[in-house]
Design an enzyme around this catalytic site. Structure first.
Site, PDB file in Angstrom:
ATOM      1  N   HIS A   1      46.133  22.939   9.320  1.00 41.77           N
ATOM      2  CA  HIS A   1      45.690  21.904  10.251  1.00 41.77           C
ATOM      3  C   HIS A   1      46.835  21.191  10.977  1.00 41.77           C
ATOM      4  O   HIS A   1      46.844  19.971  11.105  1.00 41.77           O
ATOM      5  CB  HIS A   1      44.799  20.887   9.525  1.00 41.77           C
ATOM      6  CG  HIS A   1      43.537  21.484   8.980  1.00 41.77           C
ATOM      7  ND1 HIS A   1      42.868  22.521   9.582  1.00 41.77           N
ATOM      8  CD2 HIS A   1      42.801  21.171   7.871  1.00 41.77           C
ATOM      9  CE1 HIS A   1      41.787  22.827   8.879  1.00 41.77           C
ATOM     10  NE2 HIS A   1      41.723  22.043   7.837  1.00 41.77           N
TER      11      HIS A   1
ATOM     12  N   HIS B   1      36.611  18.485  12.437  1.00 45.78           N
ATOM     13  CA  HIS B   1      36.482  18.709  10.993  1.00 45.78           C
ATOM     14  C   HIS B   1      35.443  17.778  10.347  1.00 45.78           C
ATOM     15  O   HIS B   1      35.671  17.252   9.248  1.00 45.78           O
ATOM     16  CB  HIS B   1      37.859  18.541  10.343  1.00 45.78           C
ATOM     17  CG  HIS B   1      38.052  19.293   9.073  1.00 45.78           C
ATOM     18  ND1 HIS B   1      37.275  19.081   7.948  1.00 45.78           N
ATOM     19  CD2 HIS B   1      38.920  20.281   8.747  1.00 45.78           C
ATOM     20  CE1 HIS B   1      37.685  19.894   6.991  1.00 45.78           C
ATOM     21  NE2 HIS B   1      38.673  20.633   7.444  1.00 45.78           N
TER      22      HIS B   1
ATOM     23  N   GLU C   1      33.530  24.418  11.410  1.00 49.58           N
ATOM     24  CA  GLU C   1      34.676  24.242  12.294  1.00 49.58           C
ATOM     25  C   GLU C   1      34.727  25.419  13.261  1.00 49.58           C
ATOM     26  O   GLU C   1      35.230  26.488  12.920  1.00 49.58           O
ATOM     27  CB  GLU C   1      35.959  24.171  11.465  1.00 49.58           C
ATOM     28  CG  GLU C   1      35.969  23.030  10.463  1.00 49.58           C
ATOM     29  CD  GLU C   1      36.899  23.288   9.276  1.00 49.58           C
ATOM     30  OE1 GLU C   1      38.119  23.297   9.477  1.00 49.58           O
ATOM     31  OE2 GLU C   1      36.404  23.483   8.160  1.00 49.58           O
TER      32      GLU C   1
HETATM   33  C1  GLA Z   1      39.446  23.634   6.075  1.00 48.31           C
HETATM   34  C2  GLA Z   1      40.095  24.638   5.202  1.00 48.31           C
HETATM   35  C3  GLA Z   1      39.842  24.287   3.792  1.00 48.31           C
HETATM   36  C4  GLA Z   1      40.354  22.900   3.492  1.00 48.31           C
HETATM   37  C5  GLA Z   1      39.737  21.899   4.399  1.00 48.31           C
HETATM   38  C6  GLA Z   1      40.330  20.528   4.180  1.00 48.31           C
HETATM   39  O1  GLA Z   1      38.075  23.721   6.005  1.00 48.31           O
HETATM   40  O2  GLA Z   1      39.675  25.948   5.454  1.00 48.31           O
HETATM   41  O3  GLA Z   1      40.455  25.220   2.963  1.00 48.31           O
HETATM   42  O4  GLA Z   1      41.732  22.864   3.654  1.00 48.31           O
HETATM   43  O5  GLA Z   1      39.903  22.317   5.733  1.00 48.31           O
HETATM   44  O6  GLA Z   1      40.303  20.131   2.852  1.00 48.31           O
END
Ligand code: GLA
Length: 355
Positions: free
Chosen positions: A114, A183, A319
């Site tokens: 991220h 997210h 997402e």
């Molecule tokens: C995304 C990632 C997960 C996790 C979340 C945040 O969905 O794919 O593995 O890192 O973000 O916790």
């Protein structure tokens, strides 16, 4: 989007507090006849979305905090945030562009997640009111978290009757990579209603991108057929989540990218979630090529808000995105952005009810 649909939306702004360095943070309320969404300039986050269930009861259907301090204390969940410059993972935090290798922070074991240690979720975006919504802007300087090029990102949130639409755009002054998504963790039963395991989901996808132990795609596009990854028909989320299936064991549940049908740039349905108890239905449409369906496996109960504990699997994320680690997979749809190009993409969350 018609003028009539916009006419009923009200937009207002209030203070959401101050950052430790004194920067002011705002919160915008977008209200249509059917939904009310609150968006803060801290991380361009969705703080709450209120909609009615089949009996007319209004609840907040996304996980979040009602104070800025809640968000500042939580560097793990990315609740409601726009994640970037690169949403999801880049293997070893490394990629090569125009023959040059770039290193971005490894903040998820050996990988970058991220956007790095201080991703777009940690910045205060500038904001301006637009018809039926708010436009958030972030300028990420050349070299920010190791990424090349000054990237200007705009994220517009607008409400249209029962829908919250997100329009993203980005430009750069040097070749770079970009993959922004939202997210939000949805719980259609309403905040505090327990896990999402009893909700049903449909994913409009025939293939997914299997991952290695670090949740990095192997590069394969695998068929969902005959596996617990098959959500072509609406299926209860908890039904197969604990199956003896290597991909699920690796991720501790669902945390994978599904390949959507249709071309990148074309608007298509990605997912439909149905909470059988409240009758709430969320339909996600997008122009993106993939969707990360994540079942909140890493929520561990260490964060709370107003008596609600954010425990394992109490929210699910959808997402919409380019595939994880695309800069290292030339066969995946490209995330490269060049100067002079303007990339636009969009995702809409529509809320309805079914009996
Ligand atoms: C995304 C990632 C997960 C996790 C979340 C945040 O969905 O794919 O593995 O890192 O973000 O916790």
């Amino acid at each position: 989007m018609t003028m009539a649909a916009q006419a009923h939306a009200e937009v207002s702004k209030a203070s959401f507090g101050k950052m430790p360095d004194g920067t002011a943070v705002d919160i915008y309320t977008l209200k249509s006849d059917a939904i009310e969404a609150k968006i803060t300039t801290f991380g361009a986050r969705i703080v709450s979305i209120k909609t009615a269930d089949k009996a007319g009861k209004v609840d907040d259907v996304v996980l979040g905090y009602d104070t800025l301090d809640g968000y500042l204390a939580d560097k793990k969940t990315y609740f409601g945030a726009v994640v970037g410059r690169y949403g999801n993972r880049i293997a070893h935090g490394k990629f090569t562009l125009d023959g040059k290798t770039y290193q971005v922070p490894k903040n998820n074991d050996d990988n970058s997640l991220h956007g790095g240690t201080v991703g777009f979720d940690q910045h205060v975006w500038t904001a301006k009111e637009i018809p039926a919504g708010v436009e958030m802007t972030l300028v990420s300087k050349d070299g920010d978290q190791g990424y090349p090029g000054t990237l200007t990102a705009h994220v517009r949130y607008t409400v249209h009757h029962n829908a919250l639409r997100i329009d993203y755009s980005a430009t750069t002054d040097k070749d770079t990579v970009v993959n922004l998504t939202n997210h939000s963790y949805f719980n259609l039963g309403g905040l505090g209603s327990g896990t999402i395991l009893d909700e049903e989901i449909m994913l409009a996808s025939d293939k997914y991108t299997p991952t290695d132990a670090g949740l990095i795609p192997t590069g394969e596009l695998a068929t969902v057929e005959g596996t617990p990854m098959d959500f072509r028909k609406s299926t209860v989320i908890g039904k197969r989540i604990n199956d003896d299936f290597e991909q699920l064991k690796r991720a501790g549940g669902y945390d994978h990218n599904w390949v959507l049908r249709g071309a990148t740039g074309e608007t298509k349905t990605a997912a439909k979630v149905h909470d059988l108890k409240t009758g709430r239905v969320l339909t996600v449409t997008t122009t993106e090529p993939g969707v990360q369906f994540y079942t909140g496996n890493f929520l561990d109960g260490s964060f709370h808000s107003n008596g609600v504990t954010f425990s394992k699997r109490t929210g699910l994320c959808l997402e919409t995105q380019h595939f994880p680690d695309s800069p290292n997979h030339p066969s995946f749809p490209t995330t490269e952005l060049k100067p002079g190009e303007a990339r636009h993409w969009t995702t809409t969350f529509t809320f309805t009810t079914e009996k």
